[in-house]
Motif scaffolding. Structure first.
Motif, short mmCIF file in Angstrom:
data_model
loop_
_atom_site.label_atom_id
_atom_site.label_comp_id
_atom_site.label_asym_id
_atom_site.label_seq_id
_atom_site.Cartn_x
_atom_site.Cartn_y
_atom_site.Cartn_z
N LYS A 109 6.72 12.16 9.36
CA LYS A 109 7.99 11.50 9.14
C LYS A 109 7.78 10.12 8.54
N LEU A 110 6.74 9.43 9.00
CA LEU A 110 6.47 8.09 8.50
C LEU A 110 6.23 8.10 6.99
N MET A 111 5.54 9.11 6.50
CA MET A 111 5.20 9.18 5.09
C MET A 111 6.39 9.57 4.21
N GLU A 112 7.47 10.04 4.79
CA GLU A 112 8.67 10.39 4.01
C GLU A 112 9.35 9.15 3.48
N GLY A 113 9.18 8.03 4.16
CA GLY A 113 9.80 6.78 3.72
C GLY A 113 8.79 5.88 3.05
N SER A 114 9.05 4.61 3.10
CA SER A 114 8.12 3.59 2.59
C SER A 114 7.66 2.75 3.76
N PRO A 115 6.59 3.17 4.43
CA PRO A 115 6.16 2.45 5.62
C PRO A 115 5.70 1.03 5.32
N THR A 116 5.97 0.14 6.25
CA THR A 116 5.53 -1.24 6.14
C THR A 116 4.04 -1.32 6.47
N PRO A 117 3.40 -2.41 6.09
CA PRO A 117 1.99 -2.58 6.48
C PRO A 117 1.78 -2.48 7.99
N ALA A 118 2.70 -3.02 8.77
CA ALA A 118 2.57 -2.95 10.23
C ALA A 118 2.65 -1.49 10.71
N GLU A 119 3.54 -0.72 10.11
CA GLU A 119 3.65 0.70 10.48
C GLU A 119 2.39 1.47 10.08
N LEU A 120 1.85 1.15 8.92
CA LEU A 120 0.61 1.80 8.48
C LEU A 120 -0.55 1.44 9.41
N HIS A 121 -0.59 0.20 9.85
CA HIS A 121 -1.65 -0.21 10.77
C HIS A 121 -1.52 0.53 12.10
N ALA A 122 -0.32 0.64 12.62
CA ALA A 122 -0.11 1.38 13.87
C ALA A 122 -0.49 2.85 13.68
N PHE A 123 -0.17 3.39 12.52
CA PHE A 123 -0.53 4.78 12.22
C PHE A 123 -2.05 4.93 12.16
#
Length: 119
Positions: free
Chosen positions: A1-15
């Motif tokens: 689901k995260l990759m369907e949008g435009s994740p923020t750097p913070a979201e990518l780091h958490a991922f």
């Protein structure tokens, strides 16, 4: 689901941290699986490396913003370089994600393999 949008750097780091935790957990069961597990672990490592490199760019930009005047040509040059690098790395990550994890049949490929009885 995260990759369907435009994740923020913070979201990518958490991922990235979640993929790391998943890889470490799977590695605990390495003895139960065959050589196909190494291919899957390598895909997770590649994701972690790319996301770690993106996070390094974000962190370096934050450090540079504190150390240099935002109006200085040195800051602008460094900031532009880091932003472009993070953008390239993010694009590479998205391509890798689509190929290794989001391509048709890939979820089943993972589940089928990890569902095999222990040897």
């Amino acid at each position: 689901k995260l990759m369907e949008g435009s994740p923020t750097p913070a979201e990518l780091h958490a991922f990235r941290l979640k993929t790391k935790r998943l890889r470490y957990t799977i590695e605990l069961f390495r003895i139960c699986y065959g050589p196909g597990l190494e291919q899957r672990l390598e895909a997770l490592r590649q994701v972690q490396t790319l996301l770690g490199d993106v996070n390094d760019c974000v962190a370096a930009r934050r450090i540079a913003a504190k150390a240099l005047s935002p109006r200085s040509p040195h800051f602008r040059k460094l900031d532009g370089f880091l932003e472009a690098r993070a953008t390239r790395l993010s694009a590479h990550f998205h391509r890798l994600w689509r190929q290794q994890f989001d391509a048709p049949g890939r979820e089943a490929w993972w589940i089928r393999y990890l569902s095999l009885p222990a040897r």
